[in-house]
Motif scaffolding. Structure first.
Motif, PDB file in Angstrom:
ATOM      1  N   GLN A  74       0.835  -1.205   0.000  1.00 49.80           N
ATOM      2  CA  GLN A  74       0.000   0.000   0.000  1.00 49.80           C
ATOM      3  C   GLN A  74       0.873   1.260   0.000  1.00 49.80           C
ATOM      4  O   GLN A  74       0.609   2.211  -0.742  1.00 49.80           O
ATOM      5  CB  GLN A  74      -0.928  -0.021   1.227  1.00 49.80           C
ATOM      6  CG  GLN A  74      -1.917   1.135   1.228  1.00 49.80           C
ATOM      7  CD  GLN A  74      -3.001   0.960   2.283  1.00 49.80           C
ATOM      8  OE1 GLN A  74      -3.040  -0.048   3.001  1.00 49.80           O
ATOM      9  NE2 GLN A  74      -3.880   1.949   2.379  1.00 49.80           N
ATOM     10  N   TYR A  87       2.444   1.937  -3.476  1.00 50.63           N
ATOM     11  CA  TYR A  87       1.547   2.553  -4.478  1.00 50.63           C
ATOM     12  C   TYR A  87       1.166   3.969  -4.085  1.00 50.63           C
ATOM     13  O   TYR A  87       1.029   4.843  -4.944  1.00 50.63           O
ATOM     14  CB  TYR A  87       0.331   1.651  -4.733  1.00 50.63           C
ATOM     15  CG  TYR A  87       0.732   0.372  -5.447  1.00 50.63           C
ATOM     16  CD1 TYR A  87       1.167   0.417  -6.771  1.00 50.63           C
ATOM     17  CD2 TYR A  87       0.722  -0.854  -4.790  1.00 50.63           C
ATOM     18  CE1 TYR A  87       1.574  -0.740  -7.425  1.00 50.63           C
ATOM     19  CE2 TYR A  87       1.128  -2.012  -5.438  1.00 50.63           C
ATOM     20  CZ  TYR A  87       1.553  -1.955  -6.754  1.00 50.63           C
ATOM     21  OH  TYR A  87       1.962  -3.084  -7.404  1.00 50.63           O
ATOM     22  N   GLN A  88       1.017   4.203  -2.764  1.00 46.94           N
ATOM     23  CA  GLN A  88       0.835   5.585  -2.284  1.00 46.94           C
ATOM     24  C   GLN A  88       1.985   6.458  -2.776  1.00 46.94           C
ATOM     25  O   GLN A  88       1.791   7.558  -3.312  1.00 46.94           O
ATOM     26  CB  GLN A  88       0.862   5.626  -0.747  1.00 46.94           C
ATOM     27  CG  GLN A  88      -0.419   5.271  -0.051  1.00 46.94           C
ATOM     28  CD  GLN A  88      -0.245   5.326   1.470  1.00 46.94           C
ATOM     29  OE1 GLN A  88       0.879   5.438   1.982  1.00 46.94           O
ATOM     30  NE2 GLN A  88      -1.365   5.240   2.183  1.00 46.94           N
ATOM     31  N   LEU A 112       3.863   6.151  -5.212  1.00 44.06           N
ATOM     32  CA  LEU A 112       3.817   6.381  -6.664  1.00 44.06           C
ATOM     33  C   LEU A 112       2.686   7.304  -7.075  1.00 44.06           C
ATOM     34  O   LEU A 112       2.571   7.672  -8.243  1.00 44.06           O
ATOM     35  CB  LEU A 112       3.602   5.041  -7.394  1.00 44.06           C
ATOM     36  CG  LEU A 112       4.733   4.030  -7.396  1.00 44.06           C
ATOM     37  CD1 LEU A 112       4.274   2.770  -8.114  1.00 44.06           C
ATOM     38  CD2 LEU A 112       5.977   4.609  -8.072  1.00 44.06           C
ATOM     39  N   VAL A 140      -0.577   6.398  -6.688  1.00 45.24           N
ATOM     40  CA  VAL A 140      -1.804   5.635  -6.975  1.00 45.24           C
ATOM     41  C   VAL A 140      -2.762   5.837  -5.796  1.00 45.24           C
ATOM     42  O   VAL A 140      -2.351   5.716  -4.639  1.00 45.24           O
ATOM     43  CB  VAL A 140      -1.498   4.132  -7.153  1.00 45.24           C
ATOM     44  CG1 VAL A 140      -2.786   3.323  -7.327  1.00 45.24           C
ATOM     45  CG2 VAL A 140      -0.548   3.907  -8.328  1.00 45.24           C
ATOM     46  N   LEU A 182      -6.074   0.587  -4.806  1.00 39.48           N
ATOM     47  CA  LEU A 182      -5.104  -0.417  -4.382  1.00 39.48           C
ATOM     48  C   LEU A 182      -5.579  -1.840  -4.659  1.00 39.48           C
ATOM     49  O   LEU A 182      -4.861  -2.651  -5.236  1.00 39.48           O
ATOM     50  CB  LEU A 182      -4.799  -0.243  -2.884  1.00 39.48           C
ATOM     51  CG  LEU A 182      -3.845  -1.294  -2.301  1.00 39.48           C
ATOM     52  CD1 LEU A 182      -2.438  -1.129  -2.861  1.00 39.48           C
ATOM     53  CD2 LEU A 182      -3.821  -1.222  -0.779  1.00 39.48           C
ATOM     54  N   VAL A 201      -5.425  -2.755  -8.252  1.00 38.42           N
ATOM     55  CA  VAL A 201      -4.045  -2.968  -8.694  1.00 38.42           C
ATOM     56  C   VAL A 201      -3.579  -4.355  -8.276  1.00 38.42           C
ATOM     57  O   VAL A 201      -3.015  -5.115  -9.068  1.00 38.42           O
ATOM     58  CB  VAL A 201      -3.108  -1.882  -8.113  1.00 38.42           C
ATOM     59  CG1 VAL A 201      -1.636  -2.254  -8.342  1.00 38.42           C
ATOM     60  CG2 VAL A 201      -3.419  -0.524  -8.719  1.00 38.42           C
ATOM     61  N   THR A 205      -3.776   3.222 -14.389  1.00 33.06           N
ATOM     62  CA  THR A 205      -2.479   3.736 -13.924  1.00 33.06           C
ATOM     63  C   THR A 205      -1.712   4.304 -15.110  1.00 33.06           C
ATOM     64  O   THR A 205      -2.077   4.077 -16.271  1.00 33.06           O
ATOM     65  CB  THR A 205      -1.607   2.605 -13.308  1.00 33.06           C
ATOM     66  OG1 THR A 205      -1.176   1.723 -14.354  1.00 33.06           O
ATOM     67  CG2 THR A 205      -2.382   1.822 -12.257  1.00 33.06           C
ATOM     68  N   GLN A 250       3.726   3.937 -13.564  1.00 33.29           N
ATOM     69  CA  GLN A 250       3.215   3.222 -12.381  1.00 33.29           C
ATOM     70  C   GLN A 250       3.140   1.723 -12.669  1.00 33.29           C
ATOM     71  O   GLN A 250       3.484   0.897 -11.821  1.00 33.29           O
ATOM     72  CB  GLN A 250       1.837   3.762 -11.992  1.00 33.29           C
ATOM     73  CG  GLN A 250       1.896   5.148 -11.351  1.00 33.29           C
ATOM     74  CD  GLN A 250       0.524   5.801 -11.241  1.00 33.29           C
ATOM     75  OE1 GLN A 250      -0.409   5.454 -11.977  1.00 33.29           O
ATOM     76  NE2 GLN A 250       0.404   6.756 -10.328  1.00 33.29           N
ATOM     77  N   ALA A 256       5.098  -1.253 -10.726  1.00 33.73           N
ATOM     78  CA  ALA A 256       4.404  -2.398 -10.131  1.00 33.73           C
ATOM     79  C   ALA A 256       5.118  -3.689 -10.504  1.00 33.73           C
ATOM     80  O   ALA A 256       5.309  -4.575  -9.657  1.00 33.73           O
ATOM     81  CB  ALA A 256       2.953  -2.437 -10.597  1.00 33.73           C
TER      82      ALA A 256
END
Lengths: 471, 471
Positions: free
Chosen positions: B185, B188-189, B191, B193, B198, B201, B226, B230, B234
Motif C-alpha cells: 500500500q 503505491y501511495q 507512486l 496511486v 489499491l 491494482v 495507472t 506506475q 508495479a
C-alpha cells in the motif's frame, strides 16, 4: 503459586454445540488419546469417514430420520435445487456405524478381513434445541467385521478392549452389561409368545426402571396381550444378572417355569456362556450378564452390550453395542460385525460437571524463557529452540517486562518453570516457580526433576498433582 | 515377505469428500500428530470449535458466501421453518479463522492473552462438484492473539513454527514467502496511486504468473487507469525477492524510480526487515521476501505469508496467513492476531498421488499371536494381553488354522512378528517373518530388536524401510 486450570466449558452461543476452554480440551484430548492408544494396542486400524452420507442411506431405519441435519449450498443454482435428486441429498452422519458399513462395501475389495477398525469422530443429531441434548459430539467406535463369517470370540474382544480403555481414564469404574438377542427371542418363543410380538414385549420391558415391575406386567397383559404367566416370566427373566455363566443359564431356564427351551434359546445361552467365561478369565469384574437389557435387541442379532459408570447410573449406558449378522451386504457378500461405541462428549461433560477432573495447566508449555530486554530476545529464542529440539515444550515471554511480571505470566498459565538466560559469560538458571527453587542450568542438557512436568497432568479431586511445596 | 501397504485413497462415492484406506490414514495421522507435536513444543494450546456458525457470521465477507453449506433439520416443524430467523440459520464453517475469532470474543474474559492456539479440524466448502475440489478437508491453524496490542516478534514465530512442523514431514522442502500489506500500500501511495485503487491494482498483479508481465502492465493501464510508469514500477516491485533485508528494502525503494517513500512504506519495510532478520538467524533458508504476493493483502493489515513446496509450485501456496490489526473486536476490546493455516488434505493428497509416500503396514499390530487350537485360544489371549500391557501392539489370530495360514494372515497385513505359544512346559517362540528368524521368547520381557518395528513407519521412495532380508 501455580494455580490449576479450571476445566470449565467455554461459553458457546449455541446450545447443544459444546466447546471447551483450553484446560477442558487438554482433558478431552487425554481421553481421546487414551482410547486411540488402547485400540491400537489391540490391533485396530484407525479410519475416518466423510461427515456426510446420502440421506437415503441415513434414513434406512425410519426411526432415526428425525435427527438428521440436511445440507444445502447457500448459493445453489435454482436449477440445481429444483432438479435435486432426493437420492443425492446429503446429510451429516448421526453415528459412525452407518458410514462404516458403507465404507466396508465401497472398499470390500481393498480391505483384509476380519477387519478391525476404530473411528473417533464428531457426529451430529438435529435434536430439538430445548431438549438440552448435544447436537454435535465426539464418538469413538470399535468394530470387527468378517467376510461371510465372524467367530464368536470377537464378541469377547470388543467389550474388553473398551473396558480396558475406560479403566485407563480417571473416571469411576464402568461395568459392561451383557445380553443376547437369541436368549430373549428364544425365551419368549419357549413361552409361546409369537415372534411377531417380540418387539412389543421388549418395548414394554424396557420401561422397567421407569414404571416398575407391576406396571410392566399390567401393560404386557393389557396392551401386548400376553398371559399373566408370560408377563411374570418376563419379569423373572429381567431379574437375571450375574457373572457366573452356569448360574445365569440356570436362572434363565428356571424363569421358563417348566416350558421347554427352544433351540434358539439354547444357542443364545451357549453364546452368553462363551462370552462370560472368557471375560471372567481375561478381565474379572468387567462384564456381567444383565437380562433386563431390552434396547438394541430389535436390531442386533446376537450379543448386546450396555455399560454403566458407578455412581452415575442415571446417565444411562455410557457405551453400547452388539453383533449384527449383517452389518453390511451388497447382495453377493455379507459382512457380519460386532462393535461397541462410546459417546465421549457426554461422558466427559458428566465427569467435568461433577468436578471429578482438573488439570495442572491449560498450556502445553513446561518452560517460559524470560527475556532480559528486547535486544536480547534472540538469546531467549535460542534457549527455547534448544529446549524444544530436546522435547521440552517452551515459550518465550511476549515482552521484556520486569522479571516479576514475566514470572506472573508463567504462573497465570500454570507453567512450572521460568528460565533466565545468563547474559555474557554468565550461566543460565531455571526456577521452579512452585517451590521457588532456582538452579544453574544448560538448555542443552537440562531436564525437569519430574518428567511428568513436561506435559499437563490430569488431577482427580484431592490430588495434589503438582506438589505445591511453595504454595 | 512382508509387503508394504499401498497408501491409496479409498473409493468414495461422493466426489470432493476424500477418504483414506487404513494405510493412507496411517500417513494422515502421522502428519496430524507431527503438526500437533510441533505446535505444542512451541506452547500453542489445542482447541476445537463447533462445526457450525450462524450464517450471518460466516458471510460477513461477502466473497465467501457461495461456499457455505447450510444446515436444516430433516423433520423440522413447519412452524419452526416458517418463523426461521435468518440470523439463527446455521452453516458449516469453511475455515478455522472465523470460528476462532468468535471463540475469542465469547471467552475473552476466561482466556489469557497473548493467547497461542492451534486448531486441527475438518472444514467444508460447498464447491461445485465438477470443479474437482475438496468439499471436506483437514485444516491446521496456529494463531497468536493479543488483547489490544500484539508485538511484532510474533510475526516471526508463527511461520517458523509451521516451517519446523513441515520440515519434520517426509515431503519436499517448503519455503515461506513473505510480503507486507504496508509495503504494497505504501509503495503505491508513494507512486501516487490512490488508495481507492489499491485492491484493483493487486487484483491485476495477482495474475502475473497466469498472464505474464506484459499483459499485467497493459491491464493496469487500460483497466485500472495507472500511468505507464506506475505499471512498470508495479512490475519492478513484483520482481523483488530474497532473504537479505537490506537488499530487499533497497530494491523496493529503487523500484519507486525516484518517488519519495511515504511513512507507511517505511513502516512496512521496517516490519519486513525485523521478520526477515530474525528468521534468517533462527531458521536460515526458511523464509524469503517475495513482493509479488498480492493475494490476502486486501484483508491482512501487515505481514502476509504464502509458501511453496519444491517441485510442486503448481499446487499453489500450501500454507498461508498473515496479521490482522483486528482479528476480533466487540466494540470495547480489539484483538489483533497473526496466524498461518495449512490445508493438510490437499498437501497429503498431492504427495500421495505423486507416489512420494508409503507405509510399512496399515495396521498398528506389531505381533500376531498364533492360536494352536481353539481350546488354547485363552493362552494366546494371555500372551497378547501381556505384550499389550508392555506397550507392544498385538493381535490374536482369528482362527486356529494351520500355522502357514496364520503366518500368511500376518504377512498380508505387514505384521512383522508371529508369536507361537509353547504349550505345556515349552518355551514360547517368536518369528520375524521378514527374515524367517525364529527365537525363544517370553512375553513378559520380549522386545523387537528394532524398536521402530513397534509402530507402522513411513517410507519415502527407495526407502527399504523394513529391511526385507528374507524377501
Amino acid at each position: 503459586m501455580v494455580t490449576t486450570a479450571p476445566a470449565r466449558q467455554a461459553l458457546s452461543s449455541l446450545s447443544g454445540f459444546p466447546e471447551w476452554l483450553p484446560a477442558g480440551r487438554v482433558i478431552e484430548q487425554y481421553f481421546l488419546d487414551t482410547l486411540r492408544r488402547t485400540f491400537e494396542l489391540h490391533g485396530f486400524s484407525g479410519i475416518e469417514t466423510r461427515a456426510v452420507e446420502p440421506v437415503s442411506q441415513l434414513t434406512k431405519k425410519g426411526e432415526t430420520s428425525k435427527e438428521v441435519y440436511l445440507l444445502s449450498r447457500l448459493q445453489a443454482d435454482p436449477a440445481e435445487t429444483e432438479s435435486a435428486d432426493p437420492a443425492k441429498q446429503l446429510g451429516l452422519h448421526f453415528d459412525l456405524t452407518v458410514p462404516f458399513a458403507r465404507y466396508v462395501l465401497d472398499n470390500a475389495g481393498l480391505l483384509t478381513f476380519p477387519f478391525k477398525r476404530y473411528q473417533i469422530q464428531k457426529v451430529w443429531r438435529g435434536e430439538r434445541p430445548q431438549e438440552g441434548r448435544f447436537r454435535e459430539f465426539n464418538q469413538a467406535d470399535i468394530d470387527i467385521v468378517g467376510d461371510g463369517a465372524l467367530a464368536l470370540h470377537h464378541d469377547v474382544d470388543v467389550p474388553l478392549v473398551m473396558h480396558e480403555a475406560l479403566s485407563r481414564l480417571p473416571i469411576p469404574p464402568v461395568t459392561i452389561h451383557l445380553s443376547n438377542r437369541k436368549v430373549a427371542q428364544g425365551f419368549y418363543q419357549s413361552l409361546g409368545v409369537a415372534d411377531a410380538n417380540l418387539i412389543e414385549v421388549l418395548r414394554v420391558v424396557d420401561k422397567l426402571d421407569k414404571i416398575g415391575p407391576e406396571a410392566v406386567a399390567t401393560e404386557l397383559v393389557s396392551v401386548v396381550g400376553t398371559t399373566q404367566a408370560q408377563a411374570r416370566a418376563a419379569l423373572d427373566l429381567s431379574a437375571v444378572t450375574g457373572s457366573d455363566p452356569q448360574e445365569v443359564s440356570a436362572r434363565v431356564l428356571a424363569a421358563l417355569d417348566g416350558a421347554q427351551p427352544t433351540g434358539l434359546l439354547t444357542e443364545g445361552l451357549e453364546e452368553l456362556t462363551v462370552v462370560l467365561t472368557a471375560a471372567a478369565r481375561r478381565r474379572p469384574g468387567a462384564i456381567i450378564a444383565d437380562l433386563k437389557i431390552a434396547r438394541g435387541l430389535d436390531y442386533y442379532t446376537g450379543t448386546v452390550y450396555e455399560s454403566f459408570m458407578a455412581g452415575h447410573e442415571d446417565l444411562g449406558s455410557v457405551c453400547s453395542g452388539g453383533r449384527y449378522d449383517s452389518l453390511a451386504s451388497n447382495g453377493k457378500r455379507t459382512f457380519p460385525g460386532v462393535g461397541i461405541s462410546i459417546g465421549v462428549s457426554r461422558l466427559l461433560s458428566r465427569v467435568m460437571a461433577a468436578g471429578l477432573l482438573d488439570v495442572t495447566r491449560a498450556v502445553p508449555t513446561a518452560v517460559l524463557v524470560a527475556v532480559t530486554d528486547e535486544e536480547h530476545r534472540g538469546a531467549s529464542d535460542a534457549v527455547a529452540d534448544t529446549l524444544r529440539a530436546r522435547g521440552v515444550p517452551a515459550d518465550v515471554a511476549p515482552s521484556a517486562a520486569r522479571f516479576g511480571k514475566q514470572i506472573r505470566y508463567a504462573d497465570r498459565r500454570g507453567i512450572p518453570f521460568v528460565w533466565f538466560p545468563g547474559g555474557e559469560g554468565e550461566q543460565d538458571s531455571v526456577k521452579d516457580i512452585r517451590s521457588g527453587e532456582q538452579v544453574e542450568a544448560d538448555a542443552a542438557t537440562w531436564e525437569p526433576a519430574d518428567p511428568a512436568d513436561l506435559a499437563p497432568r490430569l488431577l482427580a479431586p484431592g490430588d495434589q498433582g503438582d506438589t505445591r511445596r511453595g504454595a
